[in-house]
Motif scaffolding. Sequence first.
Motif, PDB file in Angstrom:
ATOM      1  N   GLY A 250      49.727  45.018  39.425  1.00 15.00           N
ATOM      2  CA  GLY A 250      49.930  43.790  40.184  1.00 15.00           C
ATOM      3  C   GLY A 250      50.099  42.618  39.235  1.00 15.00           C
ATOM      4  N   ASP A 251      50.531  41.507  39.769  1.00 15.63           N
ATOM      5  CA  ASP A 251      50.765  40.310  38.961  1.00 15.63           C
ATOM      6  C   ASP A 251      49.459  39.836  38.324  1.00 15.63           C
ATOM      7  N   GLY A 252      49.392  39.889  36.996  1.00 17.77           N
ATOM      8  CA  GLY A 252      48.205  39.433  36.270  1.00 17.77           C
ATOM      9  C   GLY A 252      47.110  40.468  36.107  1.00 17.77           C
ATOM     10  N   TYR A 253      47.273  41.666  36.682  1.00 20.77           N
ATOM     11  CA  TYR A 253      46.232  42.698  36.581  1.00 20.77           C
ATOM     12  C   TYR A 253      46.301  43.374  35.218  1.00 20.77           C
ATOM     13  N   GLU A 254      45.148  43.575  34.584  1.00 18.15           N
ATOM     14  CA  GLU A 254      45.140  44.001  33.188  1.00 18.15           C
ATOM     15  C   GLU A 254      44.279  45.224  32.911  1.00 18.15           C
ATOM     16  N   GLN A 289      53.575  42.689  33.128  1.00 19.56           N
ATOM     17  CA  GLN A 289      53.669  41.237  32.943  1.00 19.56           C
ATOM     18  C   GLN A 289      55.123  40.815  32.742  1.00 19.56           C
ATOM     19  N   GLU A 290      55.880  41.611  31.977  1.00 21.85           N
ATOM     20  CA  GLU A 290      57.278  41.293  31.725  1.00 21.85           C
ATOM     21  C   GLU A 290      58.114  41.418  33.002  1.00 21.85           C
ATOM     22  N   GLU A 291      57.858  42.457  33.809  1.00 24.87           N
ATOM     23  CA  GLU A 291      58.608  42.619  35.053  1.00 24.87           C
ATOM     24  C   GLU A 291      58.366  41.453  36.003  1.00 24.87           C
ATOM     25  N   TYR A 292      57.115  41.015  36.080  1.00 25.21           N
ATOM     26  CA  TYR A 292      56.820  39.881  36.951  1.00 25.21           C
ATOM     27  C   TYR A 292      57.421  38.589  36.399  1.00 25.21           C
TER      28      TYR A 292
END
Length: 383
Positions: A250-254, A289-292
């Motif tokens: 997900g967006d920002g998930y690490e 992160q790059e895809e988002y």
Amino acid sequence: MSNKINETIKEVFTEMASALETGTLGPRIKIGLTIDGSEHGLTVMQEAVKLAQKNDNFDIVAIGSQVDWPGIENVVTTCEADNYKKMEELLASGYLQGCVTLHYSFPIGVSTVGRVITPGTGKEMLISTTTGTTSSNRNEAMVLNAVNGVAAAKAIGIKQPTVGILNVDGARSVERALKTLKENGYPINFSESHRADGGTVMRGNDLLEGSADVMVCDSLTGNILMKMFSAYTTGGSYEAMGYGYGPGIGDGYENNILIISRASGASVIANAMLYAYELASGDIIAKSQEEYRLAKAAKLKEVCESLQPKQAVAEQAIEMPAKEIVTSDIAGIDVIELDDAVKALWKENIYAESGMGCTGPIVLISEANHDKAVEILKAAEFI
């Protein structure tokens, strides 16, 4: 020469061999596995570990009950709930680069990308997504699921993954949204259905054949598909095929956390650990992160806002025009918007009926009104 020196030499040569194979020098990747909670007990976990050990590219850390499995590091916890806490600690510290677990609760905005082997061709396919909730809006979730699926595909080495949209409610809206993203500059590669009439919207045959590298759907549908693909040869109680329900993205998930089921068998669990290793090697966090970043640059926010519910045309009092013979049809309309599309044409004094064609919902109109009806439906964003 002492045993300790022998072990040190062995570790050095193992690290050198790994560096030659991967092109990197440094500590080996460690993949965790929480071992408690399976319906098949610890036996299946041990069997899975033995299968995974045949791939000598990563080390396995068993988290949970105390076990004595050859070549496996064991981090002992007091209960199943502590397994998750320990897993999170080890991931946060960097000690683990990925972990496979059961029934983990991801935050809203994160969902998992499963990986299956299609029975028609033996081709691997990613199903995006299979658990978790990317958005409370189904169509928006599927758009985000496409981004998640592409990130996972690129992390495991598919440089230009093809994307198909499963023919579920909302598929046509999602197709329009993703094509808008592409027009805005997001580099997405659409697949083509293997059915004669083609198209980006995939049918059941395409699932069996693996027509796309990434198959986009909602999580509930994806979850059912995962269970069917993994257990169709066993009767359902034992998941024998595939790689499990995949990593939460997900967006920002690490975190690189992958899900298996309590019904997952040894081969699926072993494959899930391999999947986790491939994602770690391909830096799934950086890839997502790059895809988002790319999707946001292509106006992802605005595209998702356009998918929010519109005031239904059906709420307005619209009189049906005089009935005509309808021999022409317009496809590409979501079933949940079909009645509203018909009424949008009535509002413009064009007689229309709803119907169902071979590939999905259609609006039926006269030949004379076809082109004008298409313009109206496009302007109203029904197609």
